[in-house]
Design a protein around this motif. Structure first.
Motif, PDB file in Angstrom:
ATOM      1  N   TRP A 119       1.737   4.464   7.791  1.00 57.16           N
ATOM      2  CA  TRP A 119       0.878   5.848   7.052  1.00 57.16           C
ATOM      3  C   TRP A 119       0.599   4.892   5.856  1.00 57.16           C
ATOM      4  CZ3 TRP A 119       3.242  11.136   6.252  1.00 57.16           C
ATOM      5  CH2 TRP A 119       2.176  11.882   5.666  1.00 57.16           C
ATOM      6  N   GLU A 120       1.285   4.247   5.000  1.00 63.09           N
ATOM      7  CA  GLU A 120       0.870   3.930   3.695  1.00 63.09           C
ATOM      8  C   GLU A 120      -0.002   2.934   3.555  1.00 63.09           C
ATOM      9  OE1 GLU A 120       4.340   3.014   1.353  1.00 63.09           O
ATOM     10  OE2 GLU A 120       3.208   2.181  -0.619  1.00 63.09           O
ATOM     11  N   LYS A 121       0.560   1.473   4.331  1.00 60.84           N
ATOM     12  CA  LYS A 121      -0.108   0.444   4.263  1.00 60.84           C
ATOM     13  C   LYS A 121      -0.823   0.075   5.527  1.00 60.84           C
ATOM     14  CE  LYS A 121       3.373  -1.415   1.431  1.00 60.84           C
ATOM     15  NZ  LYS A 121       4.263  -2.493   0.783  1.00 60.84           N
ATOM     16  N   GLY A 122      -1.152   0.865   6.298  1.00 65.82           N
ATOM     17  CA  GLY A 122      -1.857   0.577   7.623  1.00 65.82           C
ATOM     18  C   GLY A 122      -1.548  -0.482   8.496  1.00 65.82           C
ATOM     19  N   GLU A 151      -2.644  -3.506   9.402  1.00 62.92           N
ATOM     20  CA  GLU A 151      -2.745  -4.957   8.670  1.00 62.92           C
ATOM     21  C   GLU A 151      -1.866  -5.100   7.625  1.00 62.92           C
ATOM     22  OE1 GLU A 151      -6.546  -7.881   9.506  1.00 62.92           O
ATOM     23  OE2 GLU A 151      -6.896  -6.144   8.099  1.00 62.92           O
ATOM     24  N   GLY A 152      -1.795  -4.062   6.759  1.00 64.43           N
ATOM     25  CA  GLY A 152      -1.178  -4.197   5.532  1.00 64.43           C
ATOM     26  C   GLY A 152       0.320  -4.187   5.674  1.00 64.43           C
ATOM     27  N   ASN A 159      -6.970   7.169   8.015  1.00 64.50           N
ATOM     28  CA  ASN A 159      -6.570   5.982   7.712  1.00 64.50           C
ATOM     29  C   ASN A 159      -6.773   4.740   8.866  1.00 64.50           C
ATOM     30  OD1 ASN A 159      -5.938   7.067   5.305  1.00 64.50           O
ATOM     31  ND2 ASN A 159      -3.598   6.548   5.364  1.00 64.50           N
TER      32      ASN A 159
END
Lengths: 195, 195
Positions: free
Chosen positions: B21-24, B26-27, B103
């Motif tokens: 949720w926070e970083k996606g 790929e992230g 997102n």
DNA sequence: CTTTTTTCTGAACGATTGTTCTAAAAAAGC
DNA sequence: GCTTTTTTAGAACAATCGTTCAGAAAAAAG
């Protein structure tokens, strides 16, 4: 003197902006970046200072492009007409990949501090521009004196942001025009036959 | 028999959801993922089928959590009260990292087809839920018969999305309450003293 | 032509990515 | 104790990441 460059700076910036806009900072890889932007790695580092430098400049380039829209809120005289024009123009603009600035907000954990503060200022500036027009509308008698300018400005910014984002998430070709008509009638209602 | 597991499935899912949720997609990197989620790499692949599998299940887990909000639009009797409750609840919910679904929409170039179609259905479902309440409000006399239900539903979805996104982009602690009051007065104006 | 200057091409770099696999560890059955 | 079964920790994997750099290439100057 020396070997001539094979790329044009503004063209590289334009293409890099499109790519970063679509795929974000992390999602854009150097291999594709140099291919699409038409610049070689060496020059990219010498001219832009690497991926992060090019990203930040691309973001600012995008914000410059957005002046086509934001300038609509600066037209004299400030007032309701500007707000209506802003929404119509936003709807007509191609936000197929959302708003680059908002996309960047979601990558704050990975983009540099410069890019991050730039996005913050952009959003704040947008809200302030809406507020100035609301306040002017009150002064001109287009809106009642009791209007909560800041609350209405935030409402309008949120709606603007939402229409852009919704356009990406909704099925392709979904018509936002009818939602815009709702907004128009809303503004009509607020002005309450004043003008 | 055999060595006991050191992790709990639902707990792993909960923590993975937060991280994605926070970083996606790929992230979020596997190194951090296994550390935060409290599961080892081997088990992650055996149980969830790798990063993509865990991501998709996390996304669906998030959508389940969202039923706390979406169920508000299903309460009988359908009508304006549900819509008002929905916005109040959305404002109160912690969307510090935006909406996981939205997102993910922005990562369509990298997430699997399953996740992508799930987001599409989620957004469509939200719009349909709003529309049903608008239509019911018309039937109940809370809104005028000439109301464009689909247009108003899109307007409301866009506003809802916008308020969430604005909350992430705006300076920390910005109060959305006054924007919500504007919405309330807007709905009052639409119903025009009917109820 | 040679020299000088600048840029380009493409290889190499170490670091990190997601994934796979091996060997040790921890339980249960006998 | 010894097997059997399952999971764990961590090494090893090829691939790719962003970055750097050396040598070839292309122009201008003499």
């Amino acid at each position: 003197m020396g070997r001539p460059k094979t790329w044009d700076r503004s063209e590289v910036l334009r293409r890099a902006t499109r790519l970063f806009w679509e795929k974000g900072f992390e999602g854009t890889h150097l291999q594709e970046l140099v291919r699409v932007a038409g610049i070689n790695r060496f020059a990219l580092y010498k001219e832009f200072g690497g991926k992060e430098g090019l990203f930040e400049e691309s973001l600012r380039n995008y914000m410059k492009d957005m002046e086509v829209l934001t300038s609509l809120l600066a037209r004299e005289p400030l007032g309701l007409a500007n707000i209506r024009a802003m929404f119509r123009a936003t709807d007509a603009y191609d936000f197929h990949h959302g708003c680059f600035v908002l996309n960047t907000v979601r990558e704050k954990h990975v983009v540099g501090a410069g890019a991050w503060s730039a996005t913050r200022k952009f959003v704040e500036g947008g809200e302030a521009a809406f507020r100035r027009n609301v306040e002017a509308a009150v002064v001109r008698g287009e809106l009642p004196p009791a209007t909560d300018a800041e609350g209405l400005a935030r409402f309008l910014v949120a709606l603007d942001i939402g229409l852009i984002t919704y356009g990406v998430a909704a099925p392709e070709g979904t018509d936002r025009g009818r939602a815009l008509e709702v907004l128009d009638r809303f503004l009509d209602g607020l002005s309450g036959g004043r003008r």
